[in-house]
Motif scaffolding. Sequence first.
Motif: not given
Length: 300
Positions: A81-82, A213-214, A267-268, A290-292
């Motif tokens: 993420r960072t 986040v879907d 996507p993650a 489901d995070l992108s």
Amino acid sequence: MARTDGDSWDLASSVGATATMVAAQRALSHREELIDDPHAEPLVRAVGVDFFTRMLDGDLRFEDVDPRFTARLAAESMAVRTRWFDQMFLDAAASGVRQAVILAAGLDARGFRLPWPDGTVVYEVDQPEVIEFKKSTLAGLGATPTATHRTVAIDLREDWPKALRDSGFDPSQPTAWSAEGLLIYLPGDAQDRLFDLITELSAPGSSLATEQVDDVESFVDTRSKELTDRMKDLGSDIEMSSLVYGGERNDVVRYLTDRGWAVTASPAREAHAANGFEFPEDGLMAAFGDLSYIRATLGS
């Protein structure tokens, strides 16, 4: 306590505590030498939430929350993420952008750790209590900004564009924007309004990084509640089900594309693989499957 329209918080409560949780994970990631954020740990310790201090001291193990999770996995996830948001800012700066805005900045220390080119102005927008705490703590640590650093102490539900302009922001110049870990804490209409305002304030060539986040409902399902209960047993006060906003919301990629942004989504699982990490397919991280990660550039 459930969210209300006029609620507020500091870094030890409500949504603010989740910012401290993220900073604690950044501290772990820094320890593992996956990212460079020397300010994360002292900031977390200054907030003084026992749960996070024990996490950093090793008195609380991630395996106590979920046997399939470890501090290393937490560090890798936060590194993904960072790095995504860091790279957007660095690429924008390399292209000549000299104006950056960090929305809902929390304990973000990019204004003090990224190698900004000369002439860059970094704006941080967050609630007054959050801004004041971080300013005073970083000053006490002797931290020096690596760009011209300007704080904008205002709630995003208020007229933050005016406050940003009043602080010197120039909407005629391209801007690098981040809305990191923010959208799930906004109702659907507020998410749209945020992107509308960012678009209005952005000159061609501006960049934006955020997430999608879907299924926000994954933060309030049975599995999430079980994990929350385990964390409470260990001393945590965070209850995600009372902090996030469910219900229908517009698809981020489509919404930004319709407003002139060229958008890419990672996507993650793919983002983990691109960083050389394996995505945990079950347990604590499953809710983020489901995070992108989203990156967008505004055309002419």
